[in-house]
Design a protein around this motif. Sequence first.
Motif, short mmCIF file in Angstrom:
data_model
loop_
_atom_site.label_atom_id
_atom_site.label_comp_id
_atom_site.label_asym_id
_atom_site.label_seq_id
_atom_site.Cartn_x
_atom_site.Cartn_y
_atom_site.Cartn_z
N GLY A 1 -4.22 1.35 4.11
CA GLY A 1 -4.21 1.66 2.70
C GLY A 1 -4.69 0.49 1.85
O GLY A 1 -5.19 -0.51 2.36
N SER A 2 -4.51 0.64 0.54
CA SER A 2 -4.95 -0.40 -0.39
C SER A 2 -3.79 -0.84 -1.27
O SER A 2 -2.86 -0.08 -1.53
CB SER A 2 -6.11 0.10 -1.26
N VAL A 3 -3.86 -2.08 -1.72
CA VAL A 3 -2.82 -2.66 -2.56
C VAL A 3 -3.31 -2.62 -4.01
O VAL A 3 -4.20 -3.36 -4.39
CB VAL A 3 -2.49 -4.10 -2.13
N SER B 1 0.81 -1.22 0.00
CA SER B 1 0.00 0.00 0.00
C SER B 1 0.84 1.27 0.00
O SER B 1 0.30 2.37 0.00
CB SER B 1 -0.96 -0.01 1.19
#
Length: 327
Positions: A294-296, A98
């Motif tokens: 967060g995001s991947v 992320s």
Amino acid sequence: MSNPEAASDVMRSRTQVASTTGVEVLAARDVPLGGPRALRVRRTIPQRARTLIGAWCFADHYGPVEVPAAGMDLPPHPHTGLQTVSWLFSGTIEHRDSLGTHSLIRPGELNLMTGGHGIAHSEVSTADTTVLHGVQLWVALPDADREAGRDFQHHVPEPVRIDGAELRVFLGSVAGETSPVRTFTPLLGAQLDLEPHATVTLSVDPGFEHGLLVDAGDVRLDGTAVPAGELGYVTPGIDILTVTNRSDGPARTILLGGPPFEEEIVMWWNFVVRDHEEILRARQDWEAASDRFGSVEGYHGRRLPAPPVPDVIIKPRRNPPGRTDRA
């Protein structure tokens, strides 16, 4: 990688052998990672006999294992309060996190990811990988730095020849070789490969405790046999380590070290924290898909859900008092 052992009994150990040389041999236990077709790993720390070696708080050793046709696929999962150290002997893994990192983990190349306040990452074997073999290691962050921001470092250490052996120093310093990789506490991490019947003597920091994880070979650490898959532990106060390969084939080991980590920690799932309440908050933040982790980007699939938290309060742990004698 993700740690599937969510229960508070993560510290249990099968055996511990204390030798007259002062070397303790920590036996590994088998742990499945992910479902009925799990990648099985051999875990030497943490266990009841020893929670940490320096700030090293987690050591998984796996393979060589054939990768199924579908490949190894570990979906995005979270980490807090630690650094992850990925080190392969064979195979290639694609890493995304992320922070926005997209990197390959190859044999002999270090990938170190920092997830202090929070980070998420995925790990997927590449299409040409048929066999995986390596170690996955975690480092606990000290209290002053455990809210550190996301970070990722990649380093390819040069192999160095010493006394019938080959050394790759990926963290810290030994045998005149120093890694440039940044850590939050002093650490040593190196791959040491020995030729048949070779003996290597290493000068080491006497303020460090050390662990030698054996991958292959008939290995002796300061005269004590350390079977393949197990880990020999040496207390601080020692400035020379002698490693011998008594087999007719090559031996491969991973040398770890660091000053004793005096803080108590709680390890649950993929979180290294200080108390049970922090576990609950981290799990809630992950399940709520908060900005904390967060995001991947680039991973096509669902995130890994968090396991249920045990009904019991998970208490902090630290190492038991260590031996200081080498009678």
